[in-house]
Each structure stands twice: as structure tokens, then as C-alpha cells.
Write an enzyme that holds these catalytic residues in place. Structure first.
Site, PDB file in Angstrom:
ATOM      1  N   ASP A   1     -11.392  -3.826   8.407  1.00  0.00           N
ATOM      2  CA  ASP A   1     -10.339  -2.853   8.711  1.00  0.00           C
ATOM      3  C   ASP A   1     -10.266  -1.808   7.593  1.00  0.00           C
ATOM      4  O   ASP A   1      -9.846  -2.115   6.481  1.00  0.00           O
ATOM      5  CB  ASP A   1      -8.999  -3.585   8.828  1.00  0.00           C
ATOM      6  CG  ASP A   1      -7.865  -2.627   9.171  1.00  0.00           C
ATOM      7  OD1 ASP A   1      -7.759  -2.239  10.347  1.00  0.00           O
ATOM      8  OD2 ASP A   1      -7.105  -2.245   8.266  1.00  0.00           O
TER       9      ASP A   1
ATOM     10  N   TYR B   1      -7.651   5.035   2.998  1.00  0.00           N
ATOM     11  CA  TYR B   1      -8.079   4.046   2.002  1.00  0.00           C
ATOM     12  C   TYR B   1      -9.217   4.598   1.125  1.00  0.00           C
ATOM     13  O   TYR B   1      -9.542   4.001   0.100  1.00  0.00           O
ATOM     14  CB  TYR B   1      -8.552   2.734   2.658  1.00  0.00           C
ATOM     15  CG  TYR B   1      -7.539   2.031   3.527  1.00  0.00           C
ATOM     16  CD1 TYR B   1      -6.193   2.413   3.542  1.00  0.00           C
ATOM     17  CD2 TYR B   1      -7.918   0.971   4.345  1.00  0.00           C
ATOM     18  CE1 TYR B   1      -5.277   1.763   4.359  1.00  0.00           C
ATOM     19  CE2 TYR B   1      -7.003   0.313   5.155  1.00  0.00           C
ATOM     20  CZ  TYR B   1      -5.686   0.727   5.160  1.00  0.00           C
ATOM     21  OH  TYR B   1      -4.791   0.068   5.972  1.00  0.00           O
TER      22      TYR B   1
ATOM     23  N   LYS C   1      -8.950   4.446  10.804  1.00  0.00           N
ATOM     24  CA  LYS C   1      -7.684   5.063  11.250  1.00  0.00           C
ATOM     25  C   LYS C   1      -7.616   6.527  10.868  1.00  0.00           C
ATOM     26  O   LYS C   1      -8.088   6.917   9.787  1.00  0.00           O
ATOM     27  CB  LYS C   1      -6.486   4.335  10.629  1.00  0.00           C
ATOM     28  CG  LYS C   1      -6.565   2.825  10.745  1.00  0.00           C
ATOM     29  CD  LYS C   1      -5.349   2.115  10.187  1.00  0.00           C
ATOM     30  CE  LYS C   1      -5.624   0.631  10.028  1.00  0.00           C
ATOM     31  NZ  LYS C   1      -6.249   0.263   8.741  1.00  0.00           N
TER      32      LYS C   1
ATOM     33  N   HIS D   1      -2.886   6.162  12.455  1.00  0.00           N
ATOM     34  CA  HIS D   1      -2.381   5.290  11.390  1.00  0.00           C
ATOM     35  C   HIS D   1      -0.857   5.218  11.333  1.00  0.00           C
ATOM     36  O   HIS D   1      -0.275   4.188  11.006  1.00  0.00           O
ATOM     37  CB  HIS D   1      -2.911   5.809  10.039  1.00  0.00           C
ATOM     38  CG  HIS D   1      -2.971   4.768   8.964  1.00  0.00           C
ATOM     39  ND1 HIS D   1      -3.938   4.764   7.990  1.00  0.00           N
ATOM     40  CD2 HIS D   1      -2.195   3.682   8.698  1.00  0.00           C
ATOM     41  CE1 HIS D   1      -3.742   3.733   7.172  1.00  0.00           C
ATOM     42  NE2 HIS D   1      -2.691   3.067   7.580  1.00  0.00           N
TER      43      HIS D   1
HETATM   44  P1  NAP Z   1      -2.004  -8.913   2.493  1.00  0.00           P
HETATM   45  O1  NAP Z   1      -3.299  -9.184   3.152  1.00  0.00           O
HETATM   46  O2  NAP Z   1      -0.749  -9.430   3.078  1.00  0.00           O
HETATM   47  O3  NAP Z   1      -2.050  -9.383   0.973  1.00  0.00           O
HETATM   48  C1  NAP Z   1      -3.056  -8.955   0.092  1.00  0.00           C
HETATM   49  C2  NAP Z   1      -2.672  -9.462  -1.308  1.00  0.00           C
HETATM   50  O4  NAP Z   1      -2.655 -10.881  -1.309  1.00  0.00           O
HETATM   51  C3  NAP Z   1      -3.629  -9.018  -2.367  1.00  0.00           C
HETATM   52  O5  NAP Z   1      -2.869  -8.729  -3.525  1.00  0.00           O
HETATM   53  C4  NAP Z   1      -4.520 -10.236  -2.610  1.00  0.00           C
HETATM   54  O6  NAP Z   1      -4.938 -10.266  -3.949  1.00  0.00           O
HETATM   55  C5  NAP Z   1      -3.567 -11.373  -2.298  1.00  0.00           C
HETATM   56  N1  NAP Z   1      -4.262 -12.525  -1.684  1.00  0.00           N
HETATM   57  C6  NAP Z   1      -5.213 -12.520  -0.732  1.00  0.00           C
HETATM   58  N2  NAP Z   1      -5.568 -13.762  -0.394  1.00  0.00           N
HETATM   59  C7  NAP Z   1      -4.834 -14.591  -1.155  1.00  0.00           C
HETATM   60  C8  NAP Z   1      -4.760 -15.993  -1.241  1.00  0.00           C
HETATM   61  N3  NAP Z   1      -5.523 -16.788  -0.500  1.00  0.00           N
HETATM   62  N4  NAP Z   1      -3.863 -16.532  -2.127  1.00  0.00           N
HETATM   63  C9  NAP Z   1      -3.083 -15.736  -2.907  1.00  0.00           C
HETATM   64  N5  NAP Z   1      -3.123 -14.387  -2.845  1.00  0.00           N
HETATM   65  C10 NAP Z   1      -3.983 -13.823  -1.976  1.00  0.00           C
HETATM   66  O7  NAP Z   1      -1.746  -7.340   2.260  1.00  0.00           O
HETATM   67  P2  NAP Z   1      -2.239  -5.957   2.757  1.00  0.00           P
HETATM   68  O8  NAP Z   1      -3.463  -5.552   2.027  1.00  0.00           O
HETATM   69  O9  NAP Z   1      -1.042  -5.088   2.702  1.00  0.00           O
HETATM   70  O10 NAP Z   1      -2.631  -6.144   4.300  1.00  0.00           O
HETATM   71  C11 NAP Z   1      -3.910  -6.558   4.721  1.00  0.00           C
HETATM   72  C12 NAP Z   1      -4.702  -5.433   5.368  1.00  0.00           C
HETATM   73  O11 NAP Z   1      -3.993  -4.914   6.494  1.00  0.00           O
HETATM   74  C13 NAP Z   1      -4.915  -4.206   4.477  1.00  0.00           C
HETATM   75  O12 NAP Z   1      -5.899  -4.411   3.498  1.00  0.00           O
HETATM   76  C14 NAP Z   1      -5.251  -3.171   5.514  1.00  0.00           C
HETATM   77  O13 NAP Z   1      -6.588  -3.325   5.948  1.00  0.00           O
HETATM   78  C15 NAP Z   1      -4.262  -3.528   6.624  1.00  0.00           C
HETATM   79  N6  NAP Z   1      -2.981  -2.770   6.484  1.00  0.00           N
HETATM   80  C16 NAP Z   1      -2.722  -1.801   7.398  1.00  0.00           C
HETATM   81  C17 NAP Z   1      -1.572  -1.041   7.287  1.00  0.00           C
HETATM   82  C18 NAP Z   1      -1.298   0.040   8.297  1.00  0.00           C
HETATM   83  O14 NAP Z   1      -0.424   0.880   8.046  1.00  0.00           O
HETATM   84  N7  NAP Z   1      -1.981   0.040   9.425  1.00  0.00           N
HETATM   85  C19 NAP Z   1      -0.648  -1.270   6.258  1.00  0.00           C
HETATM   86  C20 NAP Z   1      -0.925  -2.282   5.351  1.00  0.00           C
HETATM   87  C21 NAP Z   1      -2.089  -3.042   5.486  1.00  0.00           C
HETATM   88  P3  NAP Z   1      -6.519 -10.326  -4.348  1.00  0.00           P
HETATM   89  O15 NAP Z   1      -7.175  -9.112  -3.753  1.00  0.00           O
HETATM   90  O16 NAP Z   1      -6.483 -10.297  -5.842  1.00  0.00           O
HETATM   91  O17 NAP Z   1      -7.051 -11.611  -3.788  1.00  0.00           O
END
Ligand code: NAP
Length: 291
Positions: free
Chosen positions: A51, A56, A85, A117
Site C-alpha cells: 500500500d 508517501y 493513492k 486519498h
Molecule cells: P500501524 O500499521 O497501525 O502501525 C505502524 C507502527 O507500529 C510503526 O511505528 C511500527 O514500527 C509499529 N509496529 C509494526 N508492527 C509492530 C509489532 N508487531 N509490534 C510493535 N510495533 C509494531 O500504522 P500506520 O502506518 O498508520 O498504518 C498502516 C498503513 O496503512 C500505512 O503504512 C499506510 O500504508 C496505510 N495508511 C493509510 C492512510 C490513509 O489515509 N489512507 C492513513 C494511515 C495509514 P516499526 O516500523 O518500527 O516496526
């Protein structure tokens, strides 16, 4: 709700195409080396979806990493599902150009799923009445590229129930996916029911609460009960409801950990304990005021 640990690992979109339930989130994965390392770990762990987004600023690095790494795993372009997006700055008359730019950055003939997005346009206040017209113009551009086969599926992100109703009443091609924030503290009942009504796949982002939910004692307790990690429990809670997830990690061990979702089941009681945390809490941006 799926009850079997061997439940399918993909969902059928209204385009007739399967989308993996697990994808690697790439927000904050920057630079060729970091993206390459994360994609390598993800492909090794079985991820087949990625994704990205124009905002990004990693589309080019993701495209390059996949070109370099797919042969290592005996995979081809068709074996992976790429999402990107349209950035809020390209809403409206710049949408066609924005989507073509994503295709060229990724250096792909087609993108599997392309989303608007954000319902608003960068530079306009949330209440600006030009937002609805810009959304419609962006959607028409995505429909055109879908008809040309360059965007295999098109959808939206961060849309509220009102934005979804506006879109389905005016579109020529129905959205395939709505990607929004979803985790036990934000269960999104109304949006899920709107998606079910219109045949739109509801997809989760920030399933780990941007990392903050993995230390919530109510989550760690469920994890302890079933001898899994908090991240696995949070992700399993979503996929057990057939909601696709996109955990982001830059760490190879956590990327692997986050993929181990399909060999266990949460009991109904544990599912309910997690769902009971729902309090409307958002870790990300809030689109509810965009007209
Ligand atoms: P998330 O996946 O909820 O959390 C990511 C965070 O959790 C990072 O700091 C990561 O650190 C940590 N993490 C990952 N696996 C872990 C584990 N097993 N144990 C402990 N910590 C862990 O957050 P997100 O990046 O906001 O959301 C995920 C994806 O969704 C994004 O990357 C993006 O592709 C998409 N997204 C889309 C939108 C939108 O507006 N459409 C908004 C937000 C996100 P490390 O990297 O250090 O492991």
C-alpha cells in the site's frame, strides 16, 4: 465472521478480482534501501500486497524494489497487488495527471487499486463548497483510467458515510474499496454498514493504532490468553471479520510477526472483549468536517 484458522486470505472485490487480506503499509518507509529491505522481508514472509500513495513519496522506490525482488521469489508482477493513492493536491482538474504520475513513478503498466486519498482538496478549507466538485472530477478521471485498464480497481479513502452516498449516487463505476482507520478503539459501524449496502470492500489502516495499541493492557491481556503477540491479535481481530489490513513495519522480525494471522482464531469472547474497546478514538486524520 470467519471461524476457521484456514479461512481465505483474500477478499473478492466488486471488480471480480481477489485482494489479499494482508498487505504491507508503507507510510514512513522512505529511501531505496529501507523500502528494498522492507519489501524483501515482506515477500519472504508471504505478503503479496503493498500500500503506497503519492504523498508517501515512495512510489518510485516501491516499484524499483518489486522489479528487483520479485524474481528472487519466483514471482511476477501479476502475483502482487499494488495500491496507490491520488494526493489531496491533485484533487479535481489535476487528477488525471496525478494518477498518470503515480503510474510513471511506480513504472507499472497498471495499478491494481487506486484510491482518492482524502475527500478534501489541499489548500481549500474543509467547508469550501468546491470540494464536492473536485471529488466528482477526480472520480471521473479514475473511471477513465479504469476503462483504459490502467487502474484495475478504483476506490476511496477517508470518506465519511455522506461522502460515500454522494459518490455512489453520481458515479458511473462503483468504488471497489473504502480504506479507513479501523481498530478496536474505532469500529466504524456506520461506515461498515454503508460499505455492505453498496458492495464496497471495507479496508483497515492503522490497525495497530500507529503502534500505540500494542501496549494497551486490554489488548496485551487478550494476547497473553491466546499466546500471540498484541499486534497479531489486533490484526487477527480485523481479518476474522473479513477486513483487509495493512500493518506497516520497517523491521523484518515485526513484518514476519504481523503476517502470522491465518494459523489461529480468536474466540468469540476475545473478539467481543476487543470490540468493547470501541470509543471512536482516531490516531490519524479526521475527515468528518470536509463537505
Ligand atoms: P500501524 O500499521 O497501525 O502501525 C505502524 C507502527 O507500529 C510503526 O511505528 C511500527 O514500527 C509499529 N509496529 C509494526 N508492527 C509492530 C509489532 N508487531 N509490534 C510493535 N510495533 C509494531 O500504522 P500506520 O502506518 O498508520 O498504518 C498502516 C498503513 O496503512 C500505512 O503504512 C499506510 O500504508 C496505510 N495508511 C493509510 C492512510 C490513509 O489515509 N489512507 C492513513 C494511515 C495509514 P516499526 O516500523 O518500527 O516496526
Amino acid at each position: 465472521m470467519s471461524s476457521s484458522p484456514s479461512s481465505t486470505s483474500s477478499v473478492l472485490l466488486n471488480t471480480g478480482v481477489q485482494m489479499p487480506l494482508l498487505g504491507l503499509g508503507t507510510y514512513k518507509l522512505w529511501g531505496p534501501e529501507d523500502v528494498h529491505r522492507a519489501v524483501d522481508a515482506a515477500l519472504a514472509a508471504g505478503y503479496r500486497a503493498f500500500d503506497s500513495a503519492a504523498v508517501y513519496k515512495n512510489e518510485a522506490d516501491l516499484g524499483r524494489a518489486l522489479r528487483e525482488l520479485l524474481p528472487k521469489y519466483g514471482l511476477t508482477r501479476e502475483d502482487v497487488f499494488i495500491t496507490s493513492k491520488l494526493g489531496p493536491k491533485d484533487q479535481g482538474e489535476k487528477a488525471m495527471q496525478g494518477a498518470l504520475h503515480s503510474l510513471s513513478q511506480l513504472d507499472l503498466d497498471y495499478i491494481d487499486l487506486y484510491l482518492i486519498h482524502w475527500p478534501g482538496t489541499q489548500g481549500l478549507v474543509v467547508a469550501d463548497q468546491r470540494n464536492p466538485g473536485n471529488r466528482a472530477e477526480s472520480w471521473a478521471a479514475l473511471e477513465e483510467l479504469h476503462s483504459q485498464g490502467r487502474l484495475k480497481a478504483i476506490g476511496v479513502s477517508n470518506y465519511t458515510p455522506a461522502h460515500m452516498r454522494e459518490l455512489v449516487q453520481t458515479c458511473r463505476i462503483s468504488p471497489a474499496v473504502l480504506q479507513v482507520e479501523f481498530h478496536p478503539r474505532l469500529c466504524q459501524a456506520e461506515l461498515r454498514s454503508v460499505c455492505a449496502e453498496y458492495g464496497v470492500c471495507f479496508q483497515a489502516y492503522s490497525s495497530l493504532g500507529k503502534g500505540e495499541l500494542v501496549t494497551d493492557p486490554r489488548v496485551t491481556e487478550v494476547a497473553k490468553n491466546c499466546a500471540r503477540t498484541p499486534a497479531q491479535v489486533l490484526l487477527r481481530w480485523a481479518v476474522q471479520q473479513d477486513v483487509p489490513v495493512l500493518p506497516k513495519s520497517s523491521n523484518a522480525d515485526r513484518i514476519k510477526e504481523n503476517a502470522r494471522l491465518f494459523d489461529f482464531t480468536l474466540s468469540d469472547m476475545d473478539m467481543d472483549r476487543l470490540s468493547a474497546l470501541d470509543c471512536g478514538h482516531k490516531y490519524c486524520w479526521d475527515p468528518s468536517e470536509v463537505v
